[in-house]
Design a protein around this motif. Sequence first.
Motif, PDB file in Angstrom:
ATOM      1  N   GLY A 186       0.830  -1.200   0.000  1.00 25.62           N
ATOM      2  CA  GLY A 186       0.000   0.000   0.000  1.00 25.62           C
ATOM      3  C   GLY A 186       0.859   1.241   0.000  1.00 25.62           C
ATOM      4  N   ASP A 187       0.659   2.111   0.993  1.00 25.48           N
ATOM      5  CA  ASP A 187       1.406   3.363   1.049  1.00 25.48           C
ATOM      6  C   ASP A 187       2.678   3.268   1.890  1.00 25.48           C
ATOM      7  OD1 ASP A 187       0.110   3.088   3.463  1.00 25.48           O
ATOM      8  OD2 ASP A 187      -0.676   5.124   3.532  1.00 25.48           O
ATOM      9  N   VAL A 188       3.044   2.059   2.315  1.00 28.32           N
ATOM     10  CA  VAL A 188       4.222   1.846   3.161  1.00 28.32           C
ATOM     11  C   VAL A 188       5.311   1.126   2.381  1.00 28.32           C
ATOM     12  CG1 VAL A 188       5.096   0.714   5.247  1.00 28.32           C
ATOM     13  CG2 VAL A 188       2.835   1.770   5.262  1.00 28.32           C
ATOM     14  N   VAL A 189       6.545   1.613   2.528  1.00 29.76           N
ATOM     15  CA  VAL A 189       7.716   0.970   1.930  1.00 29.76           C
ATOM     16  C   VAL A 189       8.737   0.743   3.042  1.00 29.76           C
ATOM     17  CG1 VAL A 189       9.634   1.226   0.315  1.00 29.76           C
ATOM     18  CG2 VAL A 189       7.375   2.058  -0.318  1.00 29.76           C
ATOM     19  N   VAL A 190       9.282  -0.459   3.092  1.00 31.21           N
ATOM     20  CA  VAL A 190      10.353  -0.775   4.039  1.00 31.21           C
ATOM     21  C   VAL A 190      11.612  -1.030   3.224  1.00 31.21           C
ATOM     22  CG1 VAL A 190      11.175  -2.353   5.821  1.00 31.21           C
ATOM     23  CG2 VAL A 190       8.749  -1.739   5.717  1.00 31.21           C
ATOM     24  N   LEU A 191      12.647  -0.285   3.573  1.00 30.29           N
ATOM     25  CA  LEU A 191      13.927  -0.345   2.882  1.00 30.29           C
ATOM     26  C   LEU A 191      14.979  -0.881   3.843  1.00 30.29           C
ATOM     27  CD1 LEU A 191      15.909   0.699   0.549  1.00 30.29           C
ATOM     28  CD2 LEU A 191      16.064   2.765   1.923  1.00 30.29           C
ATOM     29  N   ARG A 192      15.732  -1.880   3.397  1.00 29.02           N
ATOM     30  CA  ARG A 192      16.885  -2.365   4.160  1.00 29.02           C
ATOM     31  C   ARG A 192      18.103  -2.092   3.314  1.00 29.02           C
ATOM     32  NH1 ARG A 192      19.912  -7.031   4.525  1.00 29.02           N
ATOM     33  NH2 ARG A 192      18.615  -8.052   2.950  1.00 29.02           N
ATOM     34  N   ALA A 193      19.076  -1.411   3.912  1.00 31.57           N
ATOM     35  CA  ALA A 193      20.260  -1.010   3.154  1.00 31.57           C
ATOM     36  C   ALA A 193      21.498  -1.090   4.037  1.00 31.57           C
ATOM     37  CB  ALA A 193      20.089   0.414   2.629  1.00 31.57           C
ATOM     38  N   THR A 194      22.638  -1.049   3.375  1.00 30.68           N
ATOM     39  CA  THR A 194      23.913  -0.897   4.060  1.00 30.68           C
ATOM     40  C   THR A 194      24.380   0.521   3.796  1.00 30.68           C
ATOM     41  OG1 THR A 194      24.431  -3.228   3.737  1.00 30.68           O
ATOM     42  CG2 THR A 194      26.271  -1.762   4.256  1.00 30.68           C
ATOM     43  N   ALA A 195      24.718   1.224   4.868  1.00 27.38           N
ATOM     44  CA  ALA A 195      25.235   2.596   4.765  1.00 27.38           C
ATOM     45  C   ALA A 195      26.735   2.528   5.014  1.00 27.38           C
ATOM     46  CB  ALA A 195      24.551   3.496   5.792  1.00 27.38           C
ATOM     47  N   ARG A 196      27.510   3.139   4.123  1.00 27.27           N
ATOM     48  CA  ARG A 196      28.968   3.123   4.264  1.00 27.27           C
ATOM     49  C   ARG A 196      29.516   4.539   4.135  1.00 27.27           C
ATOM     50  NH1 ARG A 196      28.081  -1.592   1.441  1.00 27.27           N
ATOM     51  NH2 ARG A 196      28.911  -3.447   2.429  1.00 27.27           N
ATOM     52  N   ALA A 197      30.527   4.804   4.934  1.00 26.34           N
ATOM     53  CA  ALA A 197      31.289   6.052   4.842  1.00 26.34           C
ATOM     54  C   ALA A 197      32.702   5.707   5.277  1.00 26.34           C
ATOM     55  CB  ALA A 197      30.691   7.133   5.734  1.00 26.34           C
ATOM     56  N   GLY A 198      33.621   5.765   4.333  1.00 25.07           N
ATOM     57  CA  GLY A 198      34.997   5.375   4.633  1.00 25.07           C
ATOM     58  C   GLY A 198      35.049   3.912   5.034  1.00 25.07           C
ATOM     59  N   GLN A 199      35.679   3.627   6.156  1.00 27.48           N
ATOM     60  CA  GLN A 199      35.797   2.257   6.652  1.00 27.48           C
ATOM     61  C   GLN A 199      34.626   1.849   7.533  1.00 27.48           C
ATOM     62  OE1 GLN A 199      38.238   0.096   5.713  1.00 27.48           O
ATOM     63  NE2 GLN A 199      38.819   1.737   4.307  1.00 27.48           N
ATOM     64  N   GLU A 200      33.729   2.779   7.847  1.00 33.53           N
ATOM     65  CA  GLU A 200      32.613   2.488   8.742  1.00 33.53           C
ATOM     66  C   GLU A 200      31.392   2.038   7.943  1.00 33.53           C
ATOM     67  OE1 GLU A 200      32.395   5.196  12.349  1.00 33.53           O
ATOM     68  OE2 GLU A 200      33.272   6.495  10.800  1.00 33.53           O
ATOM     69  N   ALA A 201      30.589   1.171   8.574  1.00 35.91           N
ATOM     70  CA  ALA A 201      29.373   0.687   7.919  1.00 35.91           C
ATOM     71  C   ALA A 201      28.275   0.525   8.963  1.00 35.91           C
ATOM     72  CB  ALA A 201      29.635  -0.638   7.229  1.00 35.91           C
ATOM     73  N   TRP A 202      27.034   0.723   8.508  1.00 39.57           N
ATOM     74  CA  TRP A 202      25.858   0.595   9.345  1.00 39.57           C
ATOM     75  C   TRP A 202      24.806  -0.193   8.585  1.00 39.57           C
ATOM     76  CZ3 TRP A 202      28.608   4.926   8.374  1.00 39.57           C
ATOM     77  CH2 TRP A 202      29.188   5.586   9.457  1.00 39.57           C
ATOM     78  N   SER A 203      23.966  -0.905   9.330  1.00 44.72           N
ATOM     79  CA  SER A 203      22.782  -1.522   8.744  1.00 44.72           C
ATOM     80  C   SER A 203      21.625  -0.548   8.960  1.00 44.72           C
ATOM     81  CB  SER A 203      22.458  -2.851   9.423  1.00 44.72           C
ATOM     82  OG  SER A 203      23.458  -3.789   9.129  1.00 44.72           O
ATOM     83  N   LEU A 204      20.884  -0.304   7.907  1.00 38.21           N
ATOM     84  CA  LEU A 204      19.770   0.639   7.956  1.00 38.21           C
ATOM     85  C   LEU A 204      18.481  -0.090   7.610  1.00 38.21           C
ATOM     86  CD1 LEU A 204      18.379   3.479   7.809  1.00 38.21           C
ATOM     87  CD2 LEU A 204      19.068   3.510   5.403  1.00 38.21           C
ATOM     88  N   VAL A 205      17.473   0.093   8.452  1.00 42.53           N
ATOM     89  CA  VAL A 205      16.116  -0.339   8.127  1.00 42.53           C
ATOM     90  C   VAL A 205      15.245   0.892   8.326  1.00 42.53           C
ATOM     91  CG1 VAL A 205      14.178  -1.841   8.704  1.00 42.53           C
ATOM     92  CG2 VAL A 205      16.527  -2.703   8.898  1.00 42.53           C
ATOM     93  N   THR A 206      14.526   1.261   7.293  1.00 45.03           N
ATOM     94  CA  THR A 206      13.673   2.442   7.377  1.00 45.03           C
ATOM     95  C   THR A 206      12.306   2.145   6.777  1.00 45.03           C
ATOM     96  OG1 THR A 206      13.567   4.828   6.958  1.00 45.03           O
ATOM     97  CG2 THR A 206      14.485   3.480   5.218  1.00 45.03           C
ATOM     98  N   GLU A 207      11.284   2.721   7.382  1.00 45.53           N
ATOM     99  CA  GLU A 207       9.920   2.569   6.899  1.00 45.53           C
ATOM    100  C   GLU A 207       9.390   3.939   6.512  1.00 45.53           C
ATOM    101  OE1 GLU A 207       6.662   0.199   8.983  1.00 45.53           O
ATOM    102  OE2 GLU A 207       6.036   2.282   9.309  1.00 45.53           O
ATOM    103  N   PHE A 208       8.922   4.046   5.293  1.00 39.97           N
ATOM    104  CA  PHE A 208       8.306   5.274   4.793  1.00 39.97           C
ATOM    105  C   PHE A 208       6.817   5.045   4.602  1.00 39.97           C
ATOM    106  CE2 PHE A 208      12.561   5.368   2.840  1.00 39.97           C
ATOM    107  CZ  PHE A 208      13.004   6.595   3.292  1.00 39.97           C
ATOM    108  N   ARG A 209       6.026   6.054   4.898  1.00 43.01           N
ATOM    109  CA  ARG A 209       4.611   6.070   4.509  1.00 43.01           C
ATOM    110  C   ARG A 209       4.456   7.269   3.596  1.00 43.01           C
ATOM    111  NH1 ARG A 209       1.456   4.161   8.408  1.00 43.01           N
ATOM    112  NH2 ARG A 209       0.469   2.665   7.056  1.00 43.01           N
ATOM    113  N   PHE A 210       3.982   7.041   2.380  1.00 43.08           N
ATOM    114  CA  PHE A 210       3.816   8.098   1.394  1.00 43.08           C
ATOM    115  C   PHE A 210       2.354   8.515   1.311  1.00 43.08           C
ATOM    116  CE2 PHE A 210       7.654   5.892   0.010  1.00 43.08           C
ATOM    117  CZ  PHE A 210       8.510   6.954  -0.194  1.00 43.08           C
TER     118      PHE A 210
END
Length: 119
Positions: free
Chosen positions: A75-99
């Motif tokens: 529906g109007d919800v999207v769940v995104l799972r991504a890897t965020a990187r900056a230099g040698q550092e990394a994060w796991s990202l899970v975000t939910e958007f409602r449009f």
Amino acid sequence: MAPASISPLGEVLHDLLTARTLRERNKELALALVAAVNRGEDDSLTRDWTAPAGPGRRALPAGLRLTVESLLADGDVVVLRATARAGQEAWSLVTEFRFDTAGRIASHHDMLVPEPMAT
């Protein structure tokens, strides 16, 4: 000529196609946000993390890049799972958007977790 009435099956098919179109549009919007982040644009996807660090806040380093791992829409919800990187550092990202119906972000919730450093 009078418009033909739509059969119950026709209504079901119309509803399914409309829902699919909405999900696909919202997934495209989420991917466009990721592309904007990767171009270095100030974006609602990272604005909370790139603001100056303060009490209980962490600022991410410049040069942040996102790699989409999975993208789900309902529906109007999207769940995104991504890897965020900056230099040698990394994060796991899970975000939910409602449009909203115009394609603007109506709400946004996320979780950013540092990934352990590889040894």
